[in-house]
Design a protein around this motif. Structure first.
Motif, PDB file in Angstrom:
ATOM      1  N   ARG A   1       0.831  -1.202   0.000  1.00 53.55           N
ATOM      2  CA  ARG A   1       0.000   0.000   0.000  1.00 53.55           C
ATOM      3  C   ARG A   1       0.872   1.261   0.000  1.00 53.55           C
ATOM      4  NH1 ARG A   1      -2.675  -1.143   4.118  1.00 53.55           N
ATOM      5  NH2 ARG A   1      -1.532   0.100   5.645  1.00 53.55           N
ATOM      6  N   ARG A   2       1.912   1.276   0.825  1.00 52.93           N
ATOM      7  CA  ARG A   2       2.791   2.446   0.902  1.00 52.93           C
ATOM      8  C   ARG A   2       3.591   2.624  -0.384  1.00 52.93           C
ATOM      9  NH1 ARG A   2       3.702   7.523   1.927  1.00 52.93           N
ATOM     10  NH2 ARG A   2       5.833   7.995   2.585  1.00 52.93           N
ATOM     11  N   LEU A   3       4.050   1.525  -0.964  1.00 48.05           N
ATOM     12  CA  LEU A   3       4.823   1.617  -2.200  1.00 48.05           C
ATOM     13  C   LEU A   3       3.971   2.158  -3.338  1.00 48.05           C
ATOM     14  CD1 LEU A   3       7.649   1.115  -3.247  1.00 48.05           C
ATOM     15  CD2 LEU A   3       6.950  -1.181  -3.931  1.00 48.05           C
ATOM     16  N   LYS A   4       2.733   1.722  -3.414  1.00 47.18           N
ATOM     17  CA  LYS A   4       1.822   2.239  -4.438  1.00 47.18           C
ATOM     18  C   LYS A   4       1.567   3.734  -4.218  1.00 47.18           C
ATOM     19  CE  LYS A   4      -0.632  -2.110  -5.340  1.00 47.18           C
ATOM     20  NZ  LYS A   4      -1.916  -2.855  -5.224  1.00 47.18           N
ATOM     21  N   GLU A   5       1.480   4.141  -2.945  1.00 45.55           N
ATOM     22  CA  GLU A   5       1.284   5.557  -2.635  1.00 45.55           C
ATOM     23  C   GLU A   5       2.488   6.374  -3.088  1.00 45.55           C
ATOM     24  OE1 GLU A   5       0.614   8.409   1.303  1.00 45.55           O
ATOM     25  OE2 GLU A   5       0.498   6.225   1.479  1.00 45.55           O
ATOM     26  N   ILE A   6       3.689   5.838  -2.858  1.00 48.08           N
ATOM     27  CA  ILE A   6       4.907   6.534  -3.282  1.00 48.08           C
ATOM     28  C   ILE A   6       4.940   6.666  -4.800  1.00 48.08           C
ATOM     29  CG2 ILE A   6       7.420   6.343  -3.413  1.00 48.08           C
ATOM     30  CD1 ILE A   6       7.347   5.057  -0.624  1.00 48.08           C
ATOM     31  N   PHE A   7       4.611   5.569  -5.512  1.00 56.05           N
ATOM     32  CA  PHE A   7       4.591   5.612  -6.973  1.00 56.05           C
ATOM     33  C   PHE A   7       3.580   6.642  -7.476  1.00 56.05           C
ATOM     34  CE2 PHE A   7       6.200   0.985  -7.402  1.00 56.05           C
ATOM     35  CZ  PHE A   7       7.502   1.444  -7.385  1.00 56.05           C
ATOM     36  N   ARG A   8       2.446   6.709  -6.817  1.00 52.91           N
ATOM     37  CA  ARG A   8       1.403   7.644  -7.231  1.00 52.91           C
ATOM     38  C   ARG A   8       1.883   9.092  -7.072  1.00 52.91           C
ATOM     39  NH1 ARG A   8      -2.209   5.432  -4.634  1.00 52.91           N
ATOM     40  NH2 ARG A   8      -2.256   6.726  -2.750  1.00 52.91           N
ATOM     41  N   ILE A   9       2.571   9.388  -5.985  1.00 60.66           N
ATOM     42  CA  ILE A   9       3.087  10.741  -5.757  1.00 60.66           C
ATOM     43  C   ILE A   9       4.171  11.072  -6.787  1.00 60.66           C
ATOM     44  CG2 ILE A   9       4.341  12.210  -4.126  1.00 60.66           C
ATOM     45  CD1 ILE A   9       2.944  10.675  -1.856  1.00 60.66           C
ATOM     46  N   LEU A  10       5.042  10.119  -7.065  1.00 63.80           N
ATOM     47  CA  LEU A  10       6.093  10.341  -8.062  1.00 63.80           C
ATOM     48  C   LEU A  10       5.498  10.616  -9.444  1.00 63.80           C
ATOM     49  CD1 LEU A  10       8.668   7.562  -7.048  1.00 63.80           C
ATOM     50  CD2 LEU A  10       8.933  10.034  -6.770  1.00 63.80           C
ATOM     51  N   GLN A  11       4.458   9.880  -9.791  1.00 62.57           N
ATOM     52  CA  GLN A  11       3.806  10.095 -11.083  1.00 62.57           C
ATOM     53  C   GLN A  11       3.134  11.465 -11.146  1.00 62.57           C
ATOM     54  OE1 GLN A  11       1.184   6.742 -11.401  1.00 62.57           O
ATOM     55  NE2 GLN A  11       2.771   5.355 -12.175  1.00 62.57           N
ATOM     56  N   HIS A  12       2.599  11.913 -10.005  1.00 61.66           N
ATOM     57  CA  HIS A  12       1.960  13.226  -9.961  1.00 61.66           C
ATOM     58  C   HIS A  12       2.963  14.324 -10.298  1.00 61.66           C
ATOM     59  CE1 HIS A  12      -0.545  16.568  -8.620  1.00 61.66           C
ATOM     60  NE2 HIS A  12       0.446  16.955  -7.824  1.00 61.66           N
ATOM     61  N   TYR A  13       4.225  14.147  -9.879  1.00 59.99           N
ATOM     62  CA  TYR A  13       5.259  15.140 -10.135  1.00 59.99           C
ATOM     63  C   TYR A  13       6.047  14.851 -11.414  1.00 59.99           C
ATOM     64  CZ  TYR A  13       4.571  17.388  -5.613  1.00 59.99           C
ATOM     65  OH  TYR A  13       4.049  18.088  -4.556  1.00 59.99           O
ATOM     66  N   HIS A  14       5.604  13.842 -12.194  1.00 61.05           N
ATOM     67  CA  HIS A  14       6.261  13.492 -13.463  1.00 61.05           C
ATOM     68  C   HIS A  14       7.767  13.299 -13.241  1.00 61.05           C
ATOM     69  CE1 HIS A  14       2.464  14.606 -15.349  1.00 61.05           C
ATOM     70  NE2 HIS A  14       2.523  15.790 -14.757  1.00 61.05           N
ATOM     71  N   PHE A  15       8.090  12.393 -12.328  1.00 60.39           N
ATOM     72  CA  PHE A  15       9.470  12.245 -11.877  1.00 60.39           C
ATOM     73  C   PHE A  15      10.436  11.870 -13.001  1.00 60.39           C
ATOM     74  CE2 PHE A  15       7.726   8.031 -11.760  1.00 60.39           C
ATOM     75  CZ  PHE A  15       8.779   7.152 -11.967  1.00 60.39           C
ATOM     76  N   LEU A  16       9.953  11.271 -14.081  1.00 65.11           N
ATOM     77  CA  LEU A  16      10.838  10.889 -15.182  1.00 65.11           C
ATOM     78  C   LEU A  16      11.320  12.097 -15.982  1.00 65.11           C
ATOM     79  CD1 LEU A  16       9.074   7.667 -16.528  1.00 65.11           C
ATOM     80  CD2 LEU A  16      11.100   7.828 -15.063  1.00 65.11           C
ATOM     81  N   LYS A  17      10.637  13.222 -15.832  1.00 60.78           N
ATOM     82  CA  LYS A  17      11.016  14.431 -16.567  1.00 60.78           C
ATOM     83  C   LYS A  17      11.919  15.350 -15.754  1.00 60.78           C
ATOM     84  CE  LYS A  17       6.733  14.430 -19.280  1.00 60.78           C
ATOM     85  NZ  LYS A  17       5.521  15.206 -19.663  1.00 60.78           N
ATOM     86  N   GLY A  18      12.205  14.993 -14.500  1.00 60.92           N
ATOM     87  CA  GLY A  18      13.050  15.822 -13.658  1.00 60.92           C
ATOM     88  C   GLY A  18      12.240  16.822 -12.842  1.00 60.92           C
ATOM     89  N   PHE A  19      12.939  17.511 -11.920  1.00 62.81           N
ATOM     90  CA  PHE A  19      12.264  18.432 -11.015  1.00 62.81           C
ATOM     91  C   PHE A  19      12.979  19.769 -11.000  1.00 62.81           C
ATOM     92  CE2 PHE A  19      12.304  14.146  -9.130  1.00 62.81           C
ATOM     93  CZ  PHE A  19      10.953  13.840  -9.175  1.00 62.81           C
TER      94      PHE A  19
END
Length: 551
Positions: free
Chosen positions: A32-50
């Protein structure tokens, strides 16, 4: 299906049963926590940088564990660009506060109805709100003004779950990293776990405050809040309310008449005492943990403290002294003496000495204010690892503390450096008598070793002479490193031998050619002719060999 397989792979090795039960670390909670982390990362488009702001906001949304990591990164300019460090430094200030009703509920869970016998009033407005806890000003029934630090409900379980996931991932990644020169991620995560257990136990922080106050009782410019141990527990800390100027408020300090350089030097000098004299030091001295009050430097948060054994303190002091002398030989000896384990047969001593000499030259050529102490310590630790020298785990805590503190006081002492101040502290802490006694002790030890060696040499020489007179002495000699000269000498001897053989064939064939030996060919005996041919062929072979080898 693929996601479940991946999760099963990462969660194949969990925490200990005791930790799992205590912090509710179940496979379901991890997923559950790992899915939550993935969801937050996707919200910030982590593959495109920050951007710096997006990175800070991402860490805040990920939760307290990642906020702590961000606070550490904010002081590591050798890892992140300055813009990111400045943005992450905001994580050290404030988080969104919890509603006061939740704080009162947490206080009631801790004390029950006894809270009304302890507290006369609690200010609804928080003094500070961090990722782990929230602090409120309060008044005890006896009239004392205190600060009550209350752990955010549920934060401990969340942090435990985050670090447990990091632990599981590190185990799997470490299996793929076979290079022994690589840093073992499991060690990093286990250190993070140990830090988490200490920082989230406020009863331990109360003990730290008491010990810190006792050790620094004679230091007039260092202080920490008075603690009320009978009111403290795992989730709550009650201590003296400190009202002063945050160390990050430079303008306010100047307006109050403080000398910033004096503050910086005193902080570093006391930190040297914490490490080298007490062996009990603040391991997270970021700006949010230090306040200036009535001419004193007050540490208000002692949740993370480091400890050094007497051996480690002496070893670290020797390393700093060697750096101050810019002596690669002294630094090599200090590192090897400081090590907890080393494979002498695997250590490349000339390489280690050469690399240390190169490191000292690189940093020695810099101005004191330009030395990046973080990178310098990282270089030393990395070099030790490459050379199969295992340093004690305490060096990591000391290095992190020094790097964090230098980031804190850098604006106060722009023309000075941690190493120079610590080295100056070491010199001041030794009286002339102590220095003379130390030198005399070292001289005595060396004289003793030299005398013993001379006596042993005389003893063995006498035995060897006695065996020689009886014909019992045999000498086995090996010339190491002499293969090339011996090979050259061998070629010379071989050529001389062949030359003598050639000369013998020429001389012998000449005598035979004057005889009347039959049969004859071209007017000379056949045997003489064959001798001349062999001598000629050998001569050509020697000349070709000399030309081919150029020698």
């Amino acid at each position: 299906m693929a996601e479940n397989t991946l999760l099963k792979y990462f969660f194949s090795n969990g925490s200990s049963i005791e930790d799992a039960d205590r912090f509710h670390l179940t496979p379901k909670a991890r997923r559950r926590r790992l899915k939550e982390i993935f969801r937050i990362l996707q919200h910030y488009h982590f593959l495109k940088g920050f951007s710096p702001v997006e990175f800070r906001e991402l860490l805040e949304d990920l939760g307290p564990s990642f906020v702590k990591i961000g606070q550490t990164l904010s002081t590591r300019s050798e890892i992140l660009p300055e813009a990111y460090c400045q943005e992450l430094s905001k994580l050290q200030a404030e988080c969104d506060p919890l509603p006061f009703e939740e704080i009162l509920a947490a206080v009631h869970d801790i004390y029950g109805d006894k809270q009304y016998e302890i507290f006369d009033a609690i200010d609804p407005k928080p003094l500070g709100s961090a990722s782990l806890a929230q602090v409120h000003k309060a008044r005890l029934v006896n009239g004392d003004t205190v600060a009550i630090k209350i752990q955010r409900p549920g934060v401990k379980d969340t942090m435990a779950l985050d670090i447990d996931i990091m632990r599981l991932v590190a185990r799997q990644v470490s299996r793929l990293m076979k290079d022994e020169q690589m840093l073992d991620l499991r060690d990093v995560v286990e250190e993070l776990w140990a830090t988490f257990l200490e920082e989230t136990d406020f009863a331990r922080e109360a003990e730290n405050l008491q010990e810190f106050a006792r050790l620094n009782a004679d230091v007039v410019y260092i202080d920490c809040p008075k603690v009320y141990p009978e009111l403290c527990g795992e989730y709550v800390l009650v201590m003296e309310y400190i009202e002063g100027i945050p160390i990050s408020a430079h303008d306010h300090l100047l307006e109050a008449g403080y000398d910033l350089s004096e503050i910086g030097e005193k902080i570093l000098d006391n930190y040297a005492s914490q490490i080298l004299d007490f062996g009990f030091f603040h391991a997270d001295p970021h700006p949010g943990n230090i306040i200036i009050r009535k001419g004193k430097i007050v540490y208000i948060d002692l949740g993370i403290m480091g400890r050094l054994s007497p051996r480690d303190r002496a070893g670290f002091g020797n390393i700093i002294s060697a750096v101050g002398m810019e002596s690669a030989t002294e630094l090599k000896d200090a590192l090897l003496a400081f090590a907890v384990s080393k494979d002498n047969s695997a250590i490349d001593h000339p390489r280690l000495l050469g690399e240390l000499d190169s490191i000292l030259k690189d940093y020695g050529s810099c101005d004191v204010s330009e030395i990046d102490i973080g990178q310098f310590l990282n270089d030393l630790i990395a070099l030790a690892r490459v050379c199969k020298v295992t340093l004690p785990s305490s060096i990591t805590g000391v290095s992190r503390g020094i790097v964090t503190l230098e980031g804190t006081v850098a604006p106060f002492i722009p023309n000075d450096n941690v190493v120079s101040i610590i080295n100056a502290h070491i010199k001041r802490s030794k009286t002339t008598r102590e220095v003379v006694e130390k030198e005399a002790e070292e001289l005595a030890l060396k004289m003793r070793a030299g005398t013993r060696g001379a006596l042993d040499s005389a003893k063995y020489a006498g035995e060897a002479l006695k065996m020689a007179t009886r014909g019992q002495l045999k000498v086995n000699m090996e010339m190491l490193g002499s293969e090339a000269p011996l090979a050259g000498l061998s070629r010379i001897i071989n050529r001389l031998t062949i030359g003598m053989i050639i000369a013998g064939f020429f001389v012998g064939s000449s005598f035979l050619s004057l005889s009347n030996m039959e049969p004859r060919w071209l007017g000379i005996p056949v045997l003489a002719f064959i001798g001349f041919v062999i001598a000629f062929v050998l001569t050509i072979w020697v000349l070709v060999d000399i030309w081919r080898r150029k020698s």
